[in-house]
Design an enzyme around this catalytic site. Sequence first.
Site, PDB file in Angstrom:
ATOM      1  N   GLY A 236       0.809  -1.215   0.000  1.00  0.00           N
ATOM      2  CA  GLY A 236       0.000   0.000   0.000  1.00  0.00           C
ATOM      3  C   GLY A 236       0.836   1.256   0.000  1.00  0.00           C
ATOM      4  O   GLY A 236       0.401   2.300   0.502  1.00  0.00           O
TER       5      GLY A 236
ATOM      6  N   LEU B 221      -1.637  -8.803  -3.479  1.00  0.00           N
ATOM      7  CA  LEU B 221      -1.922  -9.489  -2.222  1.00  0.00           C
ATOM      8  C   LEU B 221      -2.825 -10.707  -2.404  1.00  0.00           C
ATOM      9  O   LEU B 221      -2.960 -11.509  -1.489  1.00  0.00           O
ATOM     10  CB  LEU B 221      -2.559  -8.520  -1.232  1.00  0.00           C
ATOM     11  CG  LEU B 221      -1.638  -7.423  -0.683  1.00  0.00           C
ATOM     12  CD1 LEU B 221      -2.453  -6.362   0.043  1.00  0.00           C
ATOM     13  CD2 LEU B 221      -0.594  -8.026   0.242  1.00  0.00           C
TER      14      LEU B 221
ATOM     15  N   SER C  47      -8.034  -1.317  12.056  1.00  0.00           N
ATOM     16  CA  SER C  47      -8.889  -0.145  11.871  1.00  0.00           C
ATOM     17  C   SER C  47      -9.893   0.030  13.000  1.00  0.00           C
ATOM     18  O   SER C  47     -10.414  -0.953  13.540  1.00  0.00           O
ATOM     19  CB  SER C  47      -9.651  -0.283  10.545  1.00  0.00           C
ATOM     20  OG  SER C  47     -10.673   0.687  10.428  1.00  0.00           O
TER      21      SER C  47
ATOM     22  N   GLU D 105     -12.774   0.860  12.549  1.00  0.00           N
ATOM     23  CA  GLU D 105     -14.056   0.349  12.052  1.00  0.00           C
ATOM     24  C   GLU D 105     -14.373  -1.018  12.656  1.00  0.00           C
ATOM     25  O   GLU D 105     -15.534  -1.434  12.680  1.00  0.00           O
ATOM     26  CB  GLU D 105     -14.043   0.262  10.529  1.00  0.00           C
ATOM     27  CG  GLU D 105     -14.135   1.600   9.825  1.00  0.00           C
ATOM     28  CD  GLU D 105     -15.512   2.238   9.908  1.00  0.00           C
ATOM     29  OE1 GLU D 105     -16.501   1.498  10.088  1.00  0.00           O
ATOM     30  OE2 GLU D 105     -15.606   3.473   9.793  1.00  0.00           O
TER      31      GLU D 105
ATOM     32  N   TYR E  38     -15.786  -4.598   5.169  1.00  0.00           N
ATOM     33  CA  TYR E  38     -14.426  -4.108   5.400  1.00  0.00           C
ATOM     34  C   TYR E  38     -14.011  -4.337   6.846  1.00  0.00           C
ATOM     35  O   TYR E  38     -12.927  -4.862   7.129  1.00  0.00           O
ATOM     36  CB  TYR E  38     -14.335  -2.615   5.060  1.00  0.00           C
ATOM     37  CG  TYR E  38     -13.079  -1.956   5.561  1.00  0.00           C
ATOM     38  CD1 TYR E  38     -11.855  -2.175   4.930  1.00  0.00           C
ATOM     39  CD2 TYR E  38     -13.109  -1.111   6.677  1.00  0.00           C
ATOM     40  CE1 TYR E  38     -10.686  -1.561   5.396  1.00  0.00           C
ATOM     41  CE2 TYR E  38     -11.948  -0.507   7.145  1.00  0.00           C
ATOM     42  CZ  TYR E  38     -10.746  -0.731   6.508  1.00  0.00           C
ATOM     43  OH  TYR E  38      -9.596  -0.138   6.973  1.00  0.00           O
TER      44      TYR E  38
END
Length: 343
Positions: A8, A64, A130, A132, A153
């Site tokens: 990334g 990936l 994360s 999240e 996600y």
Amino acid sequence: MKKAFITGITGQDGSYLAELLLGKGYEVHGLIRRSSTFNTDRIDHLYKDFHDPQARLYLHYGDLSVSGQMTDLLYEINPDEIYHLGAQSHVRVSFDMPEYTGDVTGLGTLRLLEAIRRTGIKARFYQASSSEMFGAAPPPQCEDTPFQPQSPYAAAKVYAYYIARNYRQAYNLFACNGILFNHESPRRGETFVTRKITRGATQIKLGLRDKLYLGNLEAKRDWGFAGDYVEAMWMMLQQDKADDFVIATGETHSVREFAEKVFALLDLDYQKHVEIDPRYFRPTEVDILLGDASKARRSLNWEPKVGFDELIGMMTSADLELAQREKTLLDAGYACNLNPHLG
């Protein structure tokens, strides 16, 4: 010279991290997909800014979703530190592409960890977890808060978090999870709400558009500066023992407040230009994320340097310059993408 490998690297965090590591004299290797060949603008300056032969940057093609590539790359590079930032990281998009998100964001982490195990390299591993993952969990959220993911996600990130911990326990890998709360910058992707607001507001200021369409204005987030947060990533891999850390500012602000402040900086009333578009609401919403980074402050001696208002000023200023360049090109007869529904 230490070697670091970053997945990334062309993203917001990857570019700031590469900058940080090159400044510390690292040799930096980054994973780049073929489709990202023309999306290297966030790191292009690094080739010009770092002339020191002791600070080198190399990019490697890979994906990936392909296990063998990761094993071959790690064996070839033999890095001291691996920073796994690569993912399908847009929450709203994960509802439209759940299988792809699970494969890249979740299983992609497993493939990288398995590559470390198979090659036997002694690299320290950082997993970009994360906030999240906390989802519907009541705030404030810390390392002991149970996860309640509310999106594909987030669920994929929970899998990645636990598989990193499993490899730490089962194979004695130095693997850390950095549970980062929202972090922004002028390099943030334009489909993320903060950048969408600063881009839209500055274009409105210069008469390039009239409306900005957003989703849930009442969602509250703990927003920090990406440059501060990548420093925390590096700090985690310098410790004597691998551990997991929440990285956050400890403040929460609504999307409405973010928009109001950006428009106010430009002497505009956000209510005259912002309209709600139901398409941007998530099927399951996360109402509030507020991080408790006490452990990181105590153990890493880390704390955020850039505050909320400074972050907004930084992003608005950068996007105003961008909008001015767009206006110049438009006035000269060149077309540019001013879609108010972008994202």
